[in-house]
Design an enzyme around this catalytic site. Sequence first.
Site, mmCIF file in Angstrom:
data_model
loop_
_atom_site.group_PDB
_atom_site.id
_atom_site.type_symbol
_atom_site.label_atom_id
_atom_site.label_comp_id
_atom_site.label_asym_id
_atom_site.label_seq_id
_atom_site.Cartn_x
_atom_site.Cartn_y
_atom_site.Cartn_z
ATOM 1 C CB SER A 221 -3.878 0.533 1.198
ATOM 2 O OG SER A 221 -4.485 1.565 1.917
ATOM 3 N N GLY A 259 -6.534 -1.066 5.815
ATOM 4 C CA GLY A 259 -6.704 -1.337 4.385
ATOM 5 C C GLY A 259 -8.135 -1.332 3.891
ATOM 6 C CD GLU A 301 -1.585 -1.245 12.504
ATOM 7 O OE1 GLU A 301 -0.782 -1.446 13.398
ATOM 8 O OE2 GLU A 301 -1.307 -1.382 11.301
ATOM 9 N N PRO A 302 -7.057 0.998 10.809
ATOM 10 C CG PRO A 302 -9.255 1.542 11.330
ATOM 11 C CD PRO A 302 -8.059 0.824 11.862
ATOM 12 N N GLY A 303 -6.848 3.649 8.420
ATOM 13 C CA GLY A 303 -6.536 5.061 8.229
ATOM 14 C C GLY A 303 -7.515 5.661 7.235
ATOM 15 N NE ARG A 304 -7.293 3.706 1.120
ATOM 16 C CZ ARG A 304 -6.296 4.145 0.350
ATOM 17 N NH1 ARG A 304 -6.452 5.217 -0.387
ATOM 18 N NH2 ARG A 304 -5.135 3.508 0.304
ATOM 19 N NE ARG A 347 -4.455 7.509 -2.526
ATOM 20 C CZ ARG A 347 -5.386 6.863 -3.173
ATOM 21 N NH1 ARG A 347 -6.360 7.527 -3.784
ATOM 22 N NH2 ARG A 347 -5.389 5.564 -3.222
ATOM 23 C CB CYS A 378 6.877 22.068 -14.560
ATOM 24 S SG CYS A 378 6.631 23.801 -14.245
ATOM 25 C CE1 TYR A 408 -1.773 6.594 3.896
ATOM 26 C CE2 TYR A 408 -3.942 5.905 3.162
ATOM 27 C CZ TYR A 408 -2.856 5.756 4.000
ATOM 28 O OH TYR A 408 -2.867 4.776 4.954
#
Length: 451
Positions: A221, A259, A301-304, A347, A378, A408
């Site tokens: 990714s 990715g 399959e792109p997401g980002r 992230r 904390c 994400y």
Amino acid sequence: MTALVARVWPRETTLGDGGALHLGGQDVRDLAQNFGTPLFVVNEDDFRARARSLREVFQSAFADIGSDVDVYYAGKSFLCTAVAQWVIAEGLRLDTCTGGEMAVARRAGVPGPKMGLHGNNKSDREIATAIEMKVGRIVIDSLAEVGRVAAAARAAGRRVPVMVRVTTGVHAGGHEFISTAHEDQKFGLSLADGSALKAVELVLGNGDDLELLGIHTHIGSQIQDPTAFVVSARKLLAFRALVRDRTGFVMPEVDLGGGFGIAYTKADEPIDSAALARELAQAIDDECSATEITVPRISIEPGRAIAGPSTVTLYSVGVVKPVTVDDGDVKVRTYVSVDGGMSDNIRPALYGAEYTARLANRDSSKVKIRCRVVGKHCESGDIVIPDIDLPADIAPGDLLAVPATGAYGRSMASNYNLIERPAVVAVRGGAARVIVRRETEDDLLATDVGA
Ligand SMILES: Cc1ncc(COP(=O)(O)O)c(C=O)c1O
Ligand SMILES: N[C@@H](CCCC[NH3+])C(=O)O
């Protein structure tokens, strides 16, 4: 109104009078007032345009070599019913990897045949749900899964379309943890050690219950170099020819995974998807000519690349604390605490991911000082941005906007320290609507059944 740098900010991001940020025609001060902070603000047109554009550039490049492309939006990057409906409306399909993601797809009315199911450890229930929903493909991730999916198909009285996920040995991506096609990790079946071939032969041997669509790989990714995709695609195509030679079966489809890298800061170069699509089409065409085999149908399959740049997180600034730092060179670093942090963006802590931010509710002519933007958890590693210059008069009550948080972020959000996960608001044409509501204290208490 001044438009901000499109590379990092969603389309229609402007600065209004007094320097307040406007997102999709909405003043961030109104958004914060109406919906609270932290808040994910997604620009619907930006999201949909990226989805559409990825589909168009890939379909156009592969039409030139006589093939077609299906784009599966990777729901893991961010999924809710509104988003599922946007991607289907833009002509994409939906990649899921859990029962929860399939449940959202079902509620959104996504037709099963337009979905895929992934997962390295699918439960029997997830497999049965996928078969019952008639998902277009189950992506097999281990040898043991071949028999499990075949048995579930037999029990349901249906022949189930499957792909086999392979690891090509290509190692790419922004961080070791987000690189997925090298050999020593949990996903897929290795080309090198023969388990991918074994899985394909097993699927073909279960032909009454399983329909082999083809092979899949996902090499990692946040990849910014197109070469890794091309090398991996060539390996997949060579394997497809090998399967033809060994079994006589020509697999109709090849999935190249997702990715595609985006820009989180001005220093990042997002991948040029049109150029990547052309390079991949050329490489696949060459490989097919060399091995005298038909060009497969392609999927990605792109997401980002779709969700990431569409969204901005709005935080309210709380405590502002100057701290003297002595690392050989004594200086002051100002800790700017916001009302979220690692619970809405893990992230930076998980991958050392870098983000930028700007004062969002007003202009400031003050000099900039060295700041560290931190959350309210904390954990001393609860850092949103380790080093950033912000106006010296930044103060409690100000708003801070962090772009490129659509992928994400909300999907990996947690309730650490029993904090309510933020709402997601979609802006479009000057209007704003909640697409995921903010959690409440009642939500937090709902699972606690008492002593
Ligand atoms: C199998 C699979 N497909 C698609 C994706 C989406 O990746 P990205 O969001 O980087 O495009 C992932 C996540 O990395 C994945 O594991
Ligand atoms: N969650 C990761 C990427 C992994 C995606 C799923 N394979 C990220 O934030 O970059």
